[in-house]
Design a protein around this motif. Structure first.
Motif, PDB file in Angstrom:
ATOM      1  N   ASP A  51       0.835  -1.205   0.000  1.00  0.00           N
ATOM      2  CA  ASP A  51       0.000   0.000   0.000  1.00  0.00           C
ATOM      3  C   ASP A  51       0.868   1.253   0.000  1.00  0.00           C
ATOM      4  O   ASP A  51       0.643   2.173  -0.780  1.00  0.00           O
ATOM      5  CB  ASP A  51      -0.935   0.024   1.217  1.00  0.00           C
ATOM      6  N   LYS A  52       1.873   1.279   0.881  1.00  0.00           N
ATOM      7  CA  LYS A  52       2.746   2.453   0.984  1.00  0.00           C
ATOM      8  C   LYS A  52       3.535   2.685  -0.298  1.00  0.00           C
ATOM      9  O   LYS A  52       3.819   3.822  -0.664  1.00  0.00           O
ATOM     10  CB  LYS A  52       3.700   2.312   2.167  1.00  0.00           C
ATOM     11  N   LEU A  53       3.885   1.596  -0.974  1.00  0.00           N
ATOM     12  CA  LEU A  53       4.630   1.710  -2.230  1.00  0.00           C
ATOM     13  C   LEU A  53       3.722   2.069  -3.404  1.00  0.00           C
ATOM     14  O   LEU A  53       4.195   2.323  -4.503  1.00  0.00           O
ATOM     15  CB  LEU A  53       5.363   0.400  -2.531  1.00  0.00           C
ATOM     16  N   GLY A  54       2.422   2.073  -3.160  1.00  0.00           N
ATOM     17  CA  GLY A  54       1.472   2.422  -4.215  1.00  0.00           C
ATOM     18  C   GLY A  54       1.246   1.306  -5.224  1.00  0.00           C
ATOM     19  O   GLY A  54       0.825   1.560  -6.346  1.00  0.00           O
ATOM     20  N   ILE A  55       1.525   0.079  -4.822  1.00  0.00           N
ATOM     21  CA  ILE A  55       1.306  -1.061  -5.705  1.00  0.00           C
ATOM     22  C   ILE A  55      -0.152  -1.472  -5.549  1.00  0.00           C
ATOM     23  O   ILE A  55      -0.523  -2.153  -4.594  1.00  0.00           O
ATOM     24  CB  ILE A  55       2.266  -2.225  -5.378  1.00  0.00           C
ATOM     25  N   ASN A  56      -0.988  -1.031  -6.490  1.00  0.00           N
ATOM     26  CA  ASN A  56      -2.431  -1.200  -6.367  1.00  0.00           C
ATOM     27  C   ASN A  56      -3.047  -2.105  -7.423  1.00  0.00           C
ATOM     28  O   ASN A  56      -4.218  -2.443  -7.312  1.00  0.00           O
ATOM     29  CB  ASN A  56      -3.121   0.175  -6.433  1.00  0.00           C
ATOM     30  N   GLU A  57      -2.296  -2.492  -8.432  1.00  0.00           N
ATOM     31  CA  GLU A  57      -2.831  -3.332  -9.497  1.00  0.00           C
ATOM     32  C   GLU A  57      -3.117  -4.722  -8.917  1.00  0.00           C
ATOM     33  O   GLU A  57      -2.233  -5.368  -8.362  1.00  0.00           O
ATOM     34  CB  GLU A  57      -1.824  -3.415 -10.646  1.00  0.00           C
ATOM     35  N   VAL A  58      -4.349  -5.150  -9.027  1.00  0.00           N
ATOM     36  CA  VAL A  58      -4.817  -6.351  -8.346  1.00  0.00           C
ATOM     37  C   VAL A  58      -4.005  -7.590  -8.708  1.00  0.00           C
ATOM     38  O   VAL A  58      -3.547  -8.323  -7.825  1.00  0.00           O
ATOM     39  CB  VAL A  58      -6.320  -6.591  -8.630  1.00  0.00           C
ATOM     40  N   GLU A  59      -3.819  -7.845  -9.984  1.00  0.00           N
ATOM     41  CA  GLU A  59      -3.100  -9.057 -10.404  1.00  0.00           C
ATOM     42  C   GLU A  59      -1.661  -9.052  -9.875  1.00  0.00           C
ATOM     43  O   GLU A  59      -1.154 -10.087  -9.437  1.00  0.00           O
ATOM     44  CB  GLU A  59      -3.120  -9.198 -11.927  1.00  0.00           C
ATOM     45  N   GLU A  60      -1.024  -7.895  -9.923  1.00  0.00           N
ATOM     46  CA  GLU A  60       0.351  -7.788  -9.424  1.00  0.00           C
ATOM     47  C   GLU A  60       0.396  -8.063  -7.922  1.00  0.00           C
ATOM     48  O   GLU A  60       1.261  -8.792  -7.433  1.00  0.00           O
ATOM     49  CB  GLU A  60       0.904  -6.392  -9.728  1.00  0.00           C
ATOM     50  N   ARG A  61      -0.555  -7.492  -7.188  1.00  0.00           N
ATOM     51  CA  ARG A  61      -0.612  -7.712  -5.739  1.00  0.00           C
ATOM     52  C   ARG A  61      -0.826  -9.187  -5.418  1.00  0.00           C
ATOM     53  O   ARG A  61      -0.177  -9.727  -4.518  1.00  0.00           O
ATOM     54  CB  ARG A  61      -1.721  -6.873  -5.110  1.00  0.00           C
ATOM     55  N   ILE A  62      -1.732  -9.836  -6.149  1.00  0.00           N
ATOM     56  CA  ILE A  62      -2.003 -11.252  -5.897  1.00  0.00           C
ATOM     57  C   ILE A  62      -0.733 -12.071  -6.086  1.00  0.00           C
ATOM     58  O   ILE A  62      -0.395 -12.926  -5.263  1.00  0.00           O
ATOM     59  CB  ILE A  62      -3.139 -11.755  -6.815  1.00  0.00           C
ATOM     60  N   LYS A  63      -0.003 -11.803  -7.161  1.00  0.00           N
ATOM     61  CA  LYS A  63       1.239 -12.538  -7.427  1.00  0.00           C
ATOM     62  C   LYS A  63       2.272 -12.277  -6.335  1.00  0.00           C
ATOM     63  O   LYS A  63       2.922 -13.210  -5.844  1.00  0.00           O
ATOM     64  CB  LYS A  63       1.812 -12.147  -8.788  1.00  0.00           C
ATOM     65  N   MET A  64       2.433 -11.018  -5.955  1.00  0.00           N
ATOM     66  CA  MET A  64       3.430 -10.667  -4.945  1.00  0.00           C
ATOM     67  C   MET A  64       3.088 -11.273  -3.582  1.00  0.00           C
ATOM     68  O   MET A  64       3.968 -11.796  -2.883  1.00  0.00           O
ATOM     69  CB  MET A  64       3.572  -9.148  -4.839  1.00  0.00           C
ATOM     70  N   ILE A  65       1.826 -11.225  -3.215  1.00  0.00           N
ATOM     71  CA  ILE A  65       1.410 -11.792  -1.931  1.00  0.00           C
ATOM     72  C   ILE A  65       1.571 -13.309  -1.958  1.00  0.00           C
ATOM     73  O   ILE A  65       2.032 -13.906  -0.978  1.00  0.00           O
ATOM     74  CB  ILE A  65      -0.038 -11.364  -1.585  1.00  0.00           C
TER      75      ILE A  65
END
Length: 77
Positions: A51-65
């Motif tokens: 969130d703090k880094l501004g990474i908000n794209e859903v698919e990217e977040r799912i992969k990173m998590i």
């Protein structure tokens, strides 16, 4: 029929407004508590960093998590 509080309650589920996103996040926490799902502080911290880094794209977040959880399960975090 029950009373609906607020005009666009249905829109809260799809809205990108920060307040609506926060509301949905809180609802998930309540649902998890009801179901007995214990929060994982490491994952919560990782998501807060995204969130703090501004990474908000859903698919990217799912992969990173997903990668974070796999590493955590291996003992990497």
């Amino acid at each position: 029929m029950g009373k609906i509080i607020g005009k666009d309650v249905g829109n809260r589920f799809t809205s990108s407004k920060p307040g609506d996103i926060l509301w949905r996040t809180e609802q998930v926490k309540v649902d998890n508590f009801i179901e007995g799902v214990v929060p994982d502080k490491d994952i919560e911290s990782f998501v807060a960093r995204l969130d703090k880094l501004g990474i908000n794209e859903v698919e990217e977040r799912i992969k990173m998590i997903g990668r974070f959880i796999k590493e955590k399960e291996k003992g990497g975090h």
